[in-house]
Scaffold this active site. Sequence first.
Site, PDB file in Angstrom:
ATOM      1  N   ASN A  62       0.649  -1.089   0.008  1.00 15.78           N
ATOM      2  CA  ASN A  62      -0.057  -0.090   0.217  1.00 15.78           C
ATOM      3  C   ASN A  62       0.834   1.078  -0.164  1.00 15.78           C
ATOM      4  O   ASN A  62       0.180   2.380   0.177  1.00 15.78           O
ATOM      5  CB  ASN A  62      -0.938   0.153   1.166  1.00 15.78           C
ATOM      6  CG  ASN A  62      -1.971  -1.053   1.311  1.00 15.78           C
ATOM      7  OD1 ASN A  62      -2.279  -1.417   0.001  1.00 15.78           O
ATOM      8  ND2 ASN A  62      -2.500  -1.548   2.196  1.00 15.78           N
ATOM      9  N   HIS A 106     -15.015  -1.837   4.658  1.00 11.00           N
ATOM     10  CA  HIS A 106     -13.861  -2.764   5.267  1.00 11.00           C
ATOM     11  C   HIS A 106     -14.439  -3.291   6.654  1.00 11.00           C
ATOM     12  O   HIS A 106     -15.647  -2.855   6.996  1.00 11.00           O
ATOM     13  CB  HIS A 106     -12.752  -1.678   5.657  1.00 11.00           C
ATOM     14  CG  HIS A 106     -11.557  -2.081   6.326  1.00 11.00           C
ATOM     15  ND1 HIS A 106     -11.258  -2.506   7.487  1.00 11.00           N
ATOM     16  CD2 HIS A 106     -10.548  -2.732   5.612  1.00 11.00           C
ATOM     17  CE1 HIS A 106     -10.218  -2.932   7.703  1.00 11.00           C
ATOM     18  NE2 HIS A 106      -9.506  -3.172   6.468  1.00 11.00           N
ATOM     19  N   GLU A 133     -16.353   3.734   2.011  1.00 12.09           N
ATOM     20  CA  GLU A 133     -15.119   3.895   2.207  1.00 12.09           C
ATOM     21  C   GLU A 133     -14.918   4.945   0.850  1.00 12.09           C
ATOM     22  O   GLU A 133     -15.645   5.144   0.211  1.00 12.09           O
ATOM     23  CB  GLU A 133     -14.272   2.862   1.661  1.00 12.09           C
ATOM     24  CG  GLU A 133     -13.954   1.810   2.732  1.00 12.09           C
ATOM     25  CD  GLU A 133     -13.216   0.399   2.452  1.00 12.09           C
ATOM     26  OE1 GLU A 133     -12.165   0.781   1.859  1.00 12.09           O
ATOM     27  OE2 GLU A 133     -13.956  -0.813   2.177  1.00 12.09           O
ATOM     28  N   SER A 173     -11.025  -0.888  -0.635  1.00 15.27           N
ATOM     29  CA  SER A 173      -9.594  -1.361  -0.330  1.00 15.27           C
ATOM     30  C   SER A 173      -9.574  -2.843  -1.122  1.00 15.27           C
ATOM     31  O   SER A 173      -8.471  -2.913  -1.681  1.00 15.27           O
ATOM     32  CB  SER A 173      -9.364  -1.901   0.990  1.00 15.27           C
ATOM     33  OG  SER A 173     -10.368  -2.636   1.749  1.00 15.27           O
ATOM     34  N   ASP A 185     -14.376   6.636   5.248  1.00 14.16           N
ATOM     35  CA  ASP A 185     -12.967   6.041   5.654  1.00 14.16           C
ATOM     36  C   ASP A 185     -12.048   6.439   4.455  1.00 14.16           C
ATOM     37  O   ASP A 185     -12.264   5.503   3.295  1.00 14.16           O
ATOM     38  CB  ASP A 185     -13.387   4.766   6.152  1.00 14.16           C
ATOM     39  CG  ASP A 185     -11.681   3.972   6.150  1.00 14.16           C
ATOM     40  OD1 ASP A 185     -10.898   4.477   6.058  1.00 14.16           O
ATOM     41  OD2 ASP A 185     -11.652   2.607   5.847  1.00 14.16           O
ATOM     42  N   HIS A 242      -7.180   4.662   1.454  1.00 12.05           N
ATOM     43  CA  HIS A 242      -6.572   4.441   0.393  1.00 12.05           C
ATOM     44  C   HIS A 242      -6.824   5.480  -0.531  1.00 12.05           C
ATOM     45  O   HIS A 242      -6.428   5.707  -1.591  1.00 12.05           O
ATOM     46  CB  HIS A 242      -7.137   3.289  -0.288  1.00 12.05           C
ATOM     47  CG  HIS A 242      -6.944   1.936   0.666  1.00 12.05           C
ATOM     48  ND1 HIS A 242      -5.709   1.263   0.355  1.00 12.05           N
ATOM     49  CD2 HIS A 242      -7.645   1.515   1.476  1.00 12.05           C
ATOM     50  CE1 HIS A 242      -5.696   0.112   0.992  1.00 12.05           C
ATOM     51  NE2 HIS A 242      -7.091   0.169   2.051  1.00 12.05           N
ATOM     52  N   LYS A 244      -0.744   3.949   4.710  1.00 10.65           N
ATOM     53  CA  LYS A 244      -0.668   3.652   3.359  1.00 10.65           C
ATOM     54  C   LYS A 244       0.203   4.621   2.547  1.00 10.65           C
ATOM     55  O   LYS A 244       1.492   4.551   2.451  1.00 10.65           O
ATOM     56  CB  LYS A 244      -2.130   3.853   2.701  1.00 10.65           C
ATOM     57  CG  LYS A 244      -3.117   2.706   2.885  1.00 10.65           C
ATOM     58  CD  LYS A 244      -3.046   1.777   3.940  1.00 10.65           C
ATOM     59  CE  LYS A 244      -4.152   0.805   4.196  1.00 10.65           C
ATOM     60  NZ  LYS A 244      -4.614   0.937   5.586  1.00 10.65           N
TER      61      LYS A 244
END
Length: 377
Positions: free
Chosen positions: A46, A130, A172, A176, A201, A204, A231
């Site tokens: 990541n 997630h 998210e 992910s 969230d 990423h 990340k």
Amino acid sequence: MPFEFIAQHLQARKEDALLRQRQLVEESNGRFIRIAGKQYLNFASNDYLGFADELVTVSELPLGSHSSALVNGYNKPQQALEQRLCELLGYESAMLFNSGFSANSSVLKALFNDKAVAQSAAIFQDKLNHASLIDGGLHSQAAMVRFNHNDLKHLESRIQKSKAKHKLIVSEGVFSMDGDKAPVAQLCELAHNYNAWLMIDDAHGFGVLGKHGLGSCEVHKPDLLIITFGKALASSGACLLASKSVIDYMLQFNRDYIYSTAMSPVMASSTRVQLEKILAADNKRMQLFKNIAYFKTLAKAKNLALMDSDTAIQPLVLGDAAQTVDVANKLKQCGIWLTAIRPPTVPFNTSRLRVTLSSAHQLDDINTLVDTLVECL
């Protein structure tokens, strides 16, 4: 015999090709990883901007924070990091966590810890959120409602049917395991229209997306924003950004924060250094997206059926867990480190090779990856 279920469950996982094992990493950088004495091209990290192997020099600071933040563990490096993040992202207040999982799960549990309030509360979660978000919702006192992935019409219909007074939409920023992006602007609008709150969230997305690398929410601000530092920032920990009243509420009721030793001053200071690097990383972001486009072009030419993603996460779904593990092992034999992602991390029959790209990868690395994928498949 007591606890015989442990051996039984391990054997079942092994038979289903779902047994997880740790691999000891001896050395790694943006391109390569060394495991058991062998070097591989690494497409499972990541570290999207290639910062993880750079040394960070900070002034001499104590390693330990001594205690939890509410005893005497809250120090100036932590405060400076929180204030800088608030300044950059446009929030009143913030609080640091030692991991993204802790931040996500504990915020949802704490927000609806009051049973009387929770009786008239609902959390609307994307089905592909997630595990930390799902766990937080399940362990909160509120009703949890799932909506189809990135399906705004389905979400709206769920909200319309809900009688909850307190409604929280959770998604998210970049998913992910699929690599696609949430429609943050539309989610903000929908939340506003139905007097709901939105929580994102952006583990990423932060550092990678946005004009200044500030992530999925650089323009459109959710009520609660979680960013993680492990990340693109290549550090460790996480942060919740919200209004001052929300942070004050969390200080009273967030058990993970209250009863955890606070983030190390060294880690907070190092993360602040990394944050400034992120802001100046336009060239790295440009190179990352060039690498993404190049990989997708090559994959299409070779008829590799990638999922619909424009981010550094490029999944190749094979379906069967055993087959996915077999292909991942063949790739390792050819010098490519690419992890097989299997249930329960992803839904059954969607096991995949999760390719993650970095600005550190060179075009020859990507050529090698695609050619090897074709060979092993």
